[in-house]
Design an enzyme around this catalytic site. Structure first.
Site, PDB file in Angstrom:
ATOM      1  N   LYS A   2      45.085  40.123  43.614  1.00 23.96           N
ATOM      2  CA  LYS A   2      46.321  40.599  44.258  1.00 23.96           C
ATOM      3  C   LYS A   2      46.488  39.926  45.623  1.00 23.96           C
ATOM      4  O   LYS A   2      46.185  38.746  45.762  1.00 23.96           O
ATOM      5  CB  LYS A   2      46.313  42.129  44.321  1.00 23.96           C
ATOM      6  CG  LYS A   2      46.017  42.743  42.943  1.00 23.96           C
ATOM      7  CD  LYS A   2      46.258  44.199  42.849  1.00 23.96           C
ATOM      8  CE  LYS A   2      45.942  44.653  41.424  1.00 23.96           C
ATOM      9  NZ  LYS A   2      46.268  46.028  41.176  1.00 23.96           N
ATOM     10  N   SER A  45      41.730  50.631  37.082  1.00 22.44           N
ATOM     11  CA  SER A  45      40.563  51.302  37.672  1.00 22.44           C
ATOM     12  C   SER A  45      39.269  51.071  36.895  1.00 22.44           C
ATOM     13  O   SER A  45      38.436  51.970  36.788  1.00 22.44           O
ATOM     14  CB  SER A  45      40.842  52.803  37.851  1.00 22.44           C
ATOM     15  OG  SER A  45      41.916  52.992  38.761  1.00 22.44           O
TER      16      SER A  45
END
Ligand code: PGA
Length: 252
Positions: free
Chosen positions: A15, A211
């Site tokens: 990211k 996650s």
């Protein structure tokens, strides 16, 4: 690992994290980890691509962009083309990540266009699909997955890899249970079977993202339709990322 199992693939989606020093340190630590039981690809942000590709030279670890513009070149401020990604050392690109869909309003058809352009440049598109919390609660998960998948693949790329990333599990610490993930992956594989035929669908790798961490990876990967991971937060720590990769090498 079962003998006939698809070889796992683990992607690290960095990211908007890391500077060049962090990135090269990470690559050194990853490569020091020795032989890995999965294919691995890193998705750094654009300014880091050259350094990462250079640090990975001669290794089996691939490098990919986080986005691609569907046009070959032109007046598209802030965007990046397929040729530029290839020139920077990429062999992969993310298409349709939920943060692109949400932050930049990317619609299903644009995801298809991006994936088609990627393939034209020899980049493998990693197409991301996934439902929001509200869509899951409304019982619309499969409807959303089918819509996103069919929109991306109808007249879309012939070669691609798929990632199931439930939006409610991304960056929240709330991982899908192995059963929830398996249900979605089996559904997606069934859809791929309808669209591409059984043999092609069986050969496709479908990654899970949301996650993933060293504690939950082994149980997730034990499910028959999970073929690896797209890892965000835990891909910023080489030890955690290596532990997730290694969890793909043993049946639980
Ligand atoms: P996360 O992100 O692992 O931090 O949940 C996954 C992704 O967005 O690809």
């Amino acid at each position: 690992m079962s003998p006939n199992r698809r070889r796992p693939l683990v992607g690290g989606n960095w990211k908007m994290h890391f500077l060049r020093d962090d990135a090269t340190r990470f690559c050194d630590a990853l490569l020091a980890g020795g032989a890995l039981p999965a294919d691995v690809v890193l998705f750094p942000s654009f300014p880091l691509l050259h350094s990462v590709a250079e640090a990975l030279t001669g290794s089996e670890v691939g490098c990919g962009g986080q986005d691609i513009h569907p046009a070959d070149k032109g007046a598209h401020t802030g965007d990046v083309s397929g040729a530029q990604l290839v020139d920077a050392g990429c062999s992969w690109v993310l298409c349709g990540h939920s943060e692109r869909r949400h932050d930049h309003g990317e619609a299903d058809d644009l995801v298809r266009q991006k994936a088609v352009t990627a393939l034209r440049y020899g980049l493998t598109p990693l197409i991301c699909v996934g439902e929001t919390q509200a869509e899951r609660q409304a019982g619309r998960t499969f409807e959303v997955l089918e819509r996103q998948l069919r929109a991306a693949l109808t007249d879309g790329p012939a070669t691609f890899t798929l990632a199931y990333e439930p939006v409610w599990a991304i960056g929240t610490g709330e991982t899908a249970t192995p059963e929830i993930a398996q249900d979605a992956h089996a559904f997606l594989r069934g859809q791929l079977g309808d669209m591409l035929g059984e043999t092609a669908a069986e050969a496709k790798r479908i990654l899970y993202g949301g996650s993933v961490n060293p504690q939950n990876a082994a149980e997730l990967i034990s499910k028959p339709d999970l073929d690896g991971f797209l890892v965000g937060g835990a891909s910023l720590d080489p030890e955690k990322f290596l532990a997730i990769i290694r969890s793909c090498g043993s049946d639980t």
